[in-house]
Write an enzyme that holds these catalytic residues in place. Structure first.
Site, short mmCIF file in Angstrom:
data_model
loop_
_atom_site.label_atom_id
_atom_site.label_comp_id
_atom_site.label_asym_id
_atom_site.label_seq_id
_atom_site.Cartn_x
_atom_site.Cartn_y
_atom_site.Cartn_z
N SER A 153 -42.39 46.61 16.06
CA SER A 153 -42.15 47.79 15.24
C SER A 153 -40.65 47.93 14.93
O SER A 153 -40.08 47.01 14.32
CB SER A 153 -42.73 49.03 15.94
OG SER A 153 -42.78 50.11 15.04
N ASP B 282 -53.49 49.27 11.88
CA ASP B 282 -52.24 49.91 12.32
C ASP B 282 -52.03 51.18 11.50
O ASP B 282 -51.99 51.14 10.26
CB ASP B 282 -51.10 48.91 12.09
CG ASP B 282 -49.78 49.36 12.68
OD1 ASP B 282 -49.43 50.54 12.55
OD2 ASP B 282 -49.09 48.49 13.25
N HIS C 293 -51.39 49.90 16.35
CA HIS C 293 -49.95 49.72 16.58
C HIS C 293 -49.59 49.71 18.08
O HIS C 293 -48.43 49.56 18.42
CB HIS C 293 -49.21 50.86 15.89
CG HIS C 293 -47.76 50.59 15.60
ND1 HIS C 293 -47.34 49.63 14.73
CD2 HIS C 293 -46.62 51.16 16.08
CE1 HIS C 293 -46.01 49.61 14.67
NE2 HIS C 293 -45.55 50.53 15.49
#
Lengths: 280, 280
Positions: A147, A224, A257
């Site tokens: 991320s 995600d 995620h």
């Protein structure tokens, strides 16, 4: 350089350590994790730097990713820094996506951030120096992240040609100049000058990069929750195509995620790095 | 039976779920984790019950042990309950080793605990019933656990002959009637009658057990901070020798009581269970 070991746990035949030191680059105390594989007892090992995402400390990766098993198999040292400077004196923001826990792996240029927020200097300079002084390492380094940390891995790789011989990312922010997380953080840390922003945007950087072309591996979950608004891997994919840069972008159906996603694919990433870092 | 899925994360090709339900056995709302391996989409799978240690909820194991990889490889469903009844109405204690987070996998006999603390009924009855009604499972069950949960795995195996076809434990409490954790918990939950205590002590139970003799695997870290005062695996080892019960007790140098230890050895435990549960 003075580092203090604050914890040590035996893990997959090696040691998962956490160290603390007074950072010169950041002006505060910092923790970082080091996983030493069994091979580190016999000789020098390459180092894979792991950069974590928003809200994380050094703990998230070392407790949840299950990476130690693969690092033990391949004989790779894992180094996991915190995601920002920390402390009561350090500027902060109420949002989870700015300030402490959200350093974005750059050197801030504006008040009140510039005094402490120098994560690029920290990761590429001070921390690497400590690791190379204190541990038995080869001259091979890789960088990987998740991320915001995927953004860090890609941008530090492009901005420091030759420093990292391998690079990969899981669900990275690839185009911060085009998404809300990047707008907020870059506006605060770098100001209104968009040309400064572009220097920390992987999708921009790949188009002018002239260093060694280590192939990039990216994994992205299709479920995600940040995919379409914040991550937008297709922007980086298109830029790599235009720049003829070698990218493998894999889209994994159903994955979100979370660290469950990271844990499911971290083995492939460590193998990707080991293929470059561990070759003779 | 009414269960609500409160989270679902894709993990190693399967799903790590958490469910919540109103427990009849415990009189409160309870969470439990279920890992469904990829094989569960194609047909019935055996179930391995994981019992956690003191202070844990259903979250510790599912986020830190890295067990999903091995469950996916072997085609085993993992079920991870909480360690006690929970809630503002539920009796509790200031200590970490009594009350909420410390159910000891037994049915309490004394006030104020007896009303809610019926973890043996919950795990062997209500929870197993839910799993078998709601998921596509075979008739094979195993039980495994860590520390207090290792005590749970061993005692529930011995107290319910034939219910679990395989059993193992990591750093288990094996002789609660001889150690401080057991004295405190059994005194509170069961009262002063030591003959009642013995019925929940694996070292006592193995000496009179007459059910199917599934071989037991135990891993124990030699640097475990609780080894000599609370765990004392040599007591169980001696009892198994006297009872001629098949036990493999492995002592792992340098490992402590943490989930880093569990993560390092959980693969061997899932393989141990799969060897029995997955055979045709």
């Amino acid at each position: 350089m003075n580092i203090e070991r604050v914890s040590r746990n035996r893990s997959f035949g090696g040691f998962q350590d956490v160290y603390r030191h007074a950072s010169q680059a950041l002006g505060c105390g910092m923790n970082f994790g080091v996983y030493l594989p069994p091979a580190a007892e016999r000789g020098a090992c390459p180092v894979l730097y792991w950069l974590s995402g928003l809200t994380c400390t050094e703990q998230n990766f070392i407790t949840k990713a299950g990476a130690q098993r693969y690092a033990a198999e391949h004989g790779v040292i894992l180094v996991a820094p915190d995601t920002s400077p920390r402390g009561d004196d350090v500027a902060d923001d109420e949002g989870y996506d700015l300030g402490q826990g959200a350093g974005f792996y750059l050197n801030a240029a504006r008040k009140p951030w510039a005094k402490y927020y120098r994560m690029e200097d920290y990761v590429t300079g001070e921390l690497a120096g400590i690791i190379e002084a204190e541990f038995n390492v080869t001259d091979k380094r890789g960088v990987c992240g998740h991320s915001m940390g995927g953004h860090g891995a890609l941008t530090l790789f492009f901005r420091h040609p030759g420093m990292y011989q391998s690079v990969s990312a899981l669900s990275p922010i690839v185009a911060p100049t085009q998404v809300p997380w990047g707008h907020k953080a870059f506006g605060a840390y770098l100001g209104d000058d968009r040309s400064a922003w572009a220097k920390h945007d992987a999708t921009e950087l790949v188009m002018t990069y002239e260093g060694p072309r280590s192939p990039i591996l990216i994994d992205q979950g299709e479920a995600d929750q940040f995919l379409t608004e914040q991550l937008r891997p297709e922007l980086f994919e298109e830029a790599c195509r235009d720049a003829d840069y070698p990218l493998t972008l894999r889209r994994a159906g159903g994955y979100d995620h979370s660290y469950y996603f990271v844990a499911s694919f971290i083995g492939d990433h460590i193998a990707h790095h080991a293929a470059t870092l561990c070759e003779d």
